[in-house]
Design an enzyme around this catalytic site. Structure first.
Site, short mmCIF file in Angstrom:
data_model
loop_
_atom_site.label_atom_id
_atom_site.label_comp_id
_atom_site.label_asym_id
_atom_site.label_seq_id
_atom_site.Cartn_x
_atom_site.Cartn_y
_atom_site.Cartn_z
N CYS A 143 32.75 39.47 45.18
CA CYS A 143 33.26 38.11 45.03
C CYS A 143 32.17 37.25 44.42
O CYS A 143 31.02 37.32 44.84
CB CYS A 143 33.66 37.57 46.41
SG CYS A 143 34.30 35.90 46.37
N LEU A 144 32.54 36.44 43.44
CA LEU A 144 31.55 35.57 42.78
C LEU A 144 30.92 34.58 43.75
O LEU A 144 29.82 34.11 43.53
CB LEU A 144 32.20 34.83 41.61
CG LEU A 144 32.70 35.71 40.45
CD1 LEU A 144 33.43 34.87 39.42
CD2 LEU A 144 31.56 36.50 39.82
N HIS A 166 41.42 33.48 49.32
CA HIS A 166 40.57 32.29 49.13
C HIS A 166 41.35 31.01 49.44
O HIS A 166 40.78 30.05 49.95
CB HIS A 166 40.08 32.22 47.68
CG HIS A 166 38.85 33.05 47.41
ND1 HIS A 166 37.64 32.81 48.02
CD2 HIS A 166 38.64 34.10 46.58
CE1 HIS A 166 36.74 33.69 47.58
NE2 HIS A 166 37.32 34.48 46.70
N HIS A 173 43.02 39.28 47.19
CA HIS A 173 41.67 38.72 47.34
C HIS A 173 41.66 37.23 46.98
O HIS A 173 41.13 36.41 47.73
CB HIS A 173 40.69 39.51 46.44
CG HIS A 173 39.29 38.98 46.46
ND1 HIS A 173 38.23 39.70 46.96
CD2 HIS A 173 38.77 37.80 46.02
CE1 HIS A 173 37.12 38.96 46.85
NE2 HIS A 173 37.42 37.81 46.27
N GLU A 174 42.27 36.90 45.83
CA GLU A 174 42.27 35.50 45.40
C GLU A 174 43.15 34.64 46.31
O GLU A 174 42.81 33.50 46.63
CB GLU A 174 42.74 35.38 43.94
CG GLU A 174 41.88 36.12 42.93
CD GLU A 174 40.39 35.90 43.11
OE1 GLU A 174 39.98 34.79 43.48
OE2 GLU A 174 39.62 36.85 42.90
N GLN A 222 36.65 28.06 44.92
CA GLN A 222 35.36 28.56 44.45
C GLN A 222 34.68 27.62 43.45
O GLN A 222 33.50 27.78 43.16
CB GLN A 222 35.53 29.94 43.80
CG GLN A 222 35.97 31.01 44.80
CD GLN A 222 36.07 32.36 44.14
OE1 GLN A 222 37.11 32.70 43.57
NE2 GLN A 222 35.01 33.14 44.18
N GLY A 233 38.64 37.49 38.79
CA GLY A 233 39.53 36.57 39.50
C GLY A 233 38.73 35.38 40.00
O GLY A 233 37.53 35.50 40.26
NI NI Z 1 36.40 36.05 45.68
#
Ligand code: NI
Length: 183
Positions: free
Chosen positions: A98-99, A144, A140-141, A50, A45
């Protein structure tokens, strides 16, 4: 095109992202770039903040999980201007990463079931009802886009233990297989 991923400490990750309008330039190209960036970083995701854009766009593709969870494998979606409509009171705990927060994996409690409204790239409206892991990734996304990170949701004791790791990420002392943009 693969873009650098903004890591913990970048202010853009803490902004409430803005909705976009139908005339937003090159939306398809943006979404392609988000998928490319996510695949390259081996994530499932990615939200626009991000990659440094404070707009309400997110992408998800659970294909990498297909081997172990066939029911998740065909879940691929790009959501524009998502709006959470319902979240179940029932919650379930599961591991997340998370990236933008490389090297950290923590247990997070999430609503088991959600209902969300969003638009696709042609600006057609959809209502999605998701459960379990799909619901977790969407939440989660979506977080963000609200300026929230999964590390905010861990227990105060765990967060205390994470402090030095997070400080290292802010300072760029982290190792990733993908290009990052340090604060
Ligand atoms: Ni994330």
């Amino acid at each position: 095109m693969i873009l650098p991923i903004f890591t913990y400490g970048n202010a853009v990750l803490r902004k409430i992202a803005e909705p976009i309008t139908i005339d937003y330039p090159k939306i398809n190209e943006l979404i392609d770039n988000m998928f490319d960036t996510m695949y390259h970083a081996e994530g499932v995701g990615l939200a626009a903040p991000q990659i440094g854009l404070p707009i309400r766009v997110l992408v998800i593709d659970l294909f990498p999980l297909k081997e172990d969870n066939p029911e998740l494998g065909d879940f691929k979606v790009a959501m524009i201007n998502p709006q959470m409509l319902e979240m179940s009171e029932d919650e379930v705990t599961g591991e997340e990463g998370c990236l933008s927060v490389p090297g950290i994996h923590e247990s997070v409690s999430r609503a088991l079931k959600i209902k969300i409204k969003y638009f696709d790239t042609a600006f057609n409206e959809h209502i999605g009802v998701f459960e379990g892991y799909k619901a977790r990734v969407v939440q989660h996304e979506y977080d963000h886009l609200e300026g929230n990170l999964f590390t905010d949701k861990v227990s105060p004791i765990r967060r205390q233990l994470l402090k030095s790791k997070l400080t290292n990420i802010v300072k760029g002392k982290t190792s990733t297989s993908y290009k990052i943009k340090v604060a």
